[in-house]
Motif scaffolding. Structure first.
Motif, PDB file in Angstrom:
ATOM      1  N   ASP A 238       0.900  -1.336   0.070  1.00 26.45           N
ATOM      2  CA  ASP A 238       0.045   0.009  -0.015  1.00 26.45           C
ATOM      3  C   ASP A 238       0.881   1.069  -0.004  1.00 26.45           C
ATOM      4  O   ASP A 238       0.450   2.251  -0.630  1.00 26.45           O
ATOM      5  CB  ASP A 238      -0.835   0.077   1.271  1.00 26.45           C
ATOM      6  CG  ASP A 238      -2.052  -1.090   1.472  1.00 26.45           C
ATOM      7  OD1 ASP A 238      -2.160  -1.680   0.123  1.00 26.45           O
ATOM      8  OD2 ASP A 238      -2.701  -1.090   2.153  1.00 26.45           O
TER       9      ASP A 238
ATOM     10  N   ASN B  92     -10.427   5.321   2.625  1.00 21.00           N
ATOM     11  CA  ASN B  92     -10.171   4.406   1.409  1.00 21.00           C
ATOM     12  C   ASN B  92      -8.966   3.899   1.575  1.00 21.00           C
ATOM     13  O   ASN B  92      -8.178   4.171   2.157  1.00 21.00           O
ATOM     14  CB  ASN B  92      -9.934   5.440   0.007  1.00 21.00           C
ATOM     15  CG  ASN B  92     -10.991   6.428  -0.194  1.00 21.00           C
ATOM     16  OD1 ASN B  92     -11.711   6.434  -1.081  1.00 21.00           O
ATOM     17  ND2 ASN B  92     -10.756   7.506   0.538  1.00 21.00           N
ATOM     18  N   ARG B  93      -8.721   2.528   0.903  1.00 15.83           N
ATOM     19  CA  ARG B  93      -7.482   1.684   1.107  1.00 15.83           C
ATOM     20  C   ARG B  93      -6.640   2.473   0.200  1.00 15.83           C
ATOM     21  O   ARG B  93      -6.854   2.657  -0.995  1.00 15.83           O
ATOM     22  CB  ARG B  93      -7.930   0.260   0.735  1.00 15.83           C
ATOM     23  CG  ARG B  93      -6.676  -0.598   0.876  1.00 15.83           C
ATOM     24  CD  ARG B  93      -6.413  -1.025   2.141  1.00 15.83           C
ATOM     25  NE  ARG B  93      -5.209  -1.954   1.885  1.00 15.83           N
ATOM     26  CZ  ARG B  93      -5.185  -3.245   2.165  1.00 15.83           C
ATOM     27  NH1 ARG B  93      -6.309  -3.910   2.200  1.00 15.83           N
ATOM     28  NH2 ARG B  93      -4.006  -3.885   2.361  1.00 15.83           N
TER      29      ARG B  93
ATOM     30  N   HIS C 107      -4.612   1.675  -2.166  1.00 14.43           N
ATOM     31  CA  HIS C 107      -4.179   0.745  -3.333  1.00 14.43           C
ATOM     32  C   HIS C 107      -4.941   0.960  -4.480  1.00 14.43           C
ATOM     33  O   HIS C 107      -5.819   1.505  -4.482  1.00 14.43           O
ATOM     34  CB  HIS C 107      -4.283  -0.783  -2.579  1.00 14.43           C
ATOM     35  CG  HIS C 107      -5.769  -1.173  -2.583  1.00 14.43           C
ATOM     36  ND1 HIS C 107      -5.790  -2.544  -2.006  1.00 14.43           N
ATOM     37  CD2 HIS C 107      -6.927  -0.800  -2.597  1.00 14.43           C
ATOM     38  CE1 HIS C 107      -7.112  -2.656  -1.633  1.00 14.43           C
ATOM     39  NE2 HIS C 107      -7.738  -1.549  -2.217  1.00 14.43           N
TER      40      HIS C 107
ATOM     41  N   ASP D 274     -13.248  -1.551  -0.469  1.00 13.61           N
ATOM     42  CA  ASP D 274     -11.935  -0.782   0.133  1.00 13.61           C
ATOM     43  C   ASP D 274     -12.438   0.811   0.101  1.00 13.61           C
ATOM     44  O   ASP D 274     -11.399   1.927   0.324  1.00 13.61           O
ATOM     45  CB  ASP D 274     -10.713  -0.607  -1.020  1.00 13.61           C
ATOM     46  CG  ASP D 274     -11.032  -0.430  -2.354  1.00 13.61           C
ATOM     47  OD1 ASP D 274     -12.478   0.136  -2.524  1.00 13.61           O
ATOM     48  OD2 ASP D 274     -10.383  -0.157  -3.304  1.00 13.61           O
TER      49      ASP D 274
ATOM     50  N   GLU E 250     -12.781  -7.098   3.877  1.00 15.83           N
ATOM     51  CA  GLU E 250     -11.555  -5.996   3.550  1.00 15.83           C
ATOM     52  C   GLU E 250     -12.048  -4.375   4.050  1.00 15.83           C
ATOM     53  O   GLU E 250     -11.373  -3.928   4.553  1.00 15.83           O
ATOM     54  CB  GLU E 250     -12.080  -5.708   1.963  1.00 15.83           C
ATOM     55  CG  GLU E 250     -11.766  -6.887   0.863  1.00 15.83           C
ATOM     56  CD  GLU E 250     -10.208  -7.318   1.402  1.00 15.83           C
ATOM     57  OE1 GLU E 250      -9.488  -6.456   1.213  1.00 15.83           O
ATOM     58  OE2 GLU E 250      -9.908  -8.843   1.192  1.00 15.83           O
TER      59      GLU E 250
ATOM     60  N   LEU F 204      -9.699  -2.072   7.256  1.00 18.67           N
ATOM     61  CA  LEU F 204      -9.476  -0.699   7.378  1.00 18.67           C
ATOM     62  C   LEU F 204      -9.839  -0.080   8.660  1.00 18.67           C
ATOM     63  O   LEU F 204      -9.210   0.888   9.386  1.00 18.67           O
ATOM     64  CB  LEU F 204     -10.332   0.345   6.406  1.00 18.67           C
ATOM     65  CG  LEU F 204      -9.923   0.094   5.083  1.00 18.67           C
ATOM     66  CD1 LEU F 204     -10.776   0.763   3.766  1.00 18.67           C
ATOM     67  CD2 LEU F 204      -8.613   1.088   4.821  1.00 18.67           C
TER      68      LEU F 204
END
Ligand SMILES: Cc1cc2nc3c(=O)[nH]c(=O)nc-3n(C[C@H](O)[C@H](O)[C@H](O)COP(=O)(O)OP(=O)(O)OC[C@H]3O[C@@H](n4cnc5c(N)ncnc54)[C@H](O)[C@@H]3O)c2cc1C
Length: 394
Positions: free
Chosen positions: A101, A247-248, A250, A256, A293, A297
């Motif tokens: 990430d 948000n992730r 990635h 995400d 997922e 986070l």
């Protein structure tokens, strides 16, 4: 005495009452065009009323889809001016959980710079101070100007403003055929589901703003548009697990994003492709992925009480045959079917995001006005929209 007779303003029929159709009705009405909009269900009952309500900064697309990223940040800034009060101006964080990430974060930060998206690196401690429920193992975060809005109420402001400028909106009226003469579309035919009666409405031009149904609608006029319906699942949990959009950090993937919406947290989304936008389902394994997922986070995602899970289909531009839809751009396209297919009086708008509905409308209205000889500039860049409640006022 000289009598000056003015020819009546041209009449445009818009098929589809989502955010795109609403913004277009508003744009054309503000330019003095007569507008009738027909929607088969309630206004915003298609994809528009079912999305996250994330006012994208564009950062999600900055690395792989720069065109869409630029469209998002421009509209993000503009909409805050013309729709005051519609946004929770909470910003967003892209959160890095592992070394992969963080390597992506370097690319993301550079791409934000290239696409004009304000971005700032935060240390883990700074991110946790802003959002204490984040995964405490995070390695870093990037802050961007994402925001939250109500997916139905913002578009209602376009409809309200369109109505105030003379547009006529017909919910529950489904178009089932086009009136055509010599390869020219001259109106729409259909059924009013409230009365059960058939209707026919004549038009100088018809715009297909049918979102993921756009391909089906175009087929009624005998033309083909490359629209790929691509659904995603959303999961609403009770309680605000975050106050910013999380948000992730990635490449876009499943589960995400976590968006705070009033007293809920909405986790999204997945992506697959379908033939029929009326047949989506809510695959259970996708819902489970939202939990898995999303919990990477914000760990509390796993235990927060379930509120609802649903799906909606993106109207992506691209020929059928995409594998998941993630490979297709989030930009938009306006098709003049005279140029494409030799059919006059018919235009399709598709693709884009809820965030870019106004820009989609401006592009389409420019094409429509040019075709109809209306020489009036766009006014939606600086017209303050009426409140959503004005839509229901008599
Ligand atoms: C899971 C998911 C999450 C998303 N999250 C976000 C987000 O957070 N932020 C964002 O900016 N964007 C988001 N999007 C994208 C956004 O939702 C869409 O780009 C946008 O809503 C499309 O609007 P539209 O008006 O083009 O289509 P729609 O809203 O689908 O409108 C088309 C309308 O046409 C009507 N119609 C169909 N056939 C007929 C007919 N024959 N006669 C009359 N009417 C007809 C339909 O009923 C429908 O209301 C998301 C999309 C998905 C799928």
């Amino acid at each position: 005495m000289n009598v000056i007779t003015r020819s009546p303003a041209p009449h445009v029929v818009i098929v589809g009452g989502g955010g795109t159709g609403g913004a277009l009705a508003c744009d054309l009405a503000l330019r003095g065009v007569r507008v009738t909009l027909v929607e088969r269900g309630e206004i915003t009952s298609g994809t528009t009323g079912r999305h996250h309500g994330l006012l994208h900064s564009g950062a999600r697309y900055a690395v792989n889809d720069a065109e869409s990223a630029v469209e998002c940040i421009e509209e993000n800034m503009l909409l805050r001016r013309v729709a005051p009060g519609s946004f929770e101006e909470n910003d967003g964080l892209f959160v890095g959980i592992d070394d992969e990430d963080m390597a992506y974060g370097e690319k993301l930060f550079a791409a934000c710079g290239e696409t004009g998206i304000p971005a700032r690196w935060l240390s883990p401690a700074e991110a946790l101070r802003l959002e204490p429920n984040l995964n405490p193992a995070l390695k870093g975060a990037i802050r961007v100007p994402d925001a939250t809005f109500d997916a139905m109420r913002l578009p209602l402001r376009w409809f309200a403003t369109a109505k105030a400028h003379g547009a006529v909106i017909h919910p529950f009226c489904e178009v089932t055929a086009f009136a055509q003469h010599d390869r020219c579309v001259t109106g729409v035919r259909g059924r009013d589901h409230r009365t059960g009666k058939e209707f026919e409405i004549g038009a100088d031009l018809v715009v297909n703003a049918g979102g993921p149904w756009g391909e089906k609608i175009a087929a009624m006029a005998g033309v083909d548009v490359p629209i790929q319906p691509s659904p995603g699942v959303l999961l609403a949990l009770r309680g605000r697990l975050c106050n910013m959009v999380i948000n992730r950090m990635h490449k876009s993937g499943d589960g995400d994003i976590v968006v705070p919406q009033r007293a809920l947290s909405v986790v999204g989304t997945s992506s697959w492709v379908v033939e029929d936008p009326d047949d989506l389902g809510v695959p259970e394994d996708h819902v489970q992925r939202m939990y898995e997922e999303g919990a990477k986070l914000i760990p509390m995602v796993r235990s927060a009480p379930f509120r609802q899970a649903w799906s909606a289909a993106r109207p992506l531009i691209g020929a059928r045959g995409a594998s998941t839809g993630r490979e297709l751009s989030r930009t938009f396209k306006c098709f003049d079917h005279r140029e494409q297919d030799g059919v006059e009086g018919f235009v399709t708008i598709s693709g884009g995001k809820g965030t870019t509905a106004r820009a989609m409308a401006e592009t389409t209205a420019n094409v429509v006005c040019q075709k109809l000889g209306v020489d009036v500039p766009c006014r939606t860049r600086d017209t303050i929209l009426l409140p959503h409640t004005a839509y229901y006022a008599a």
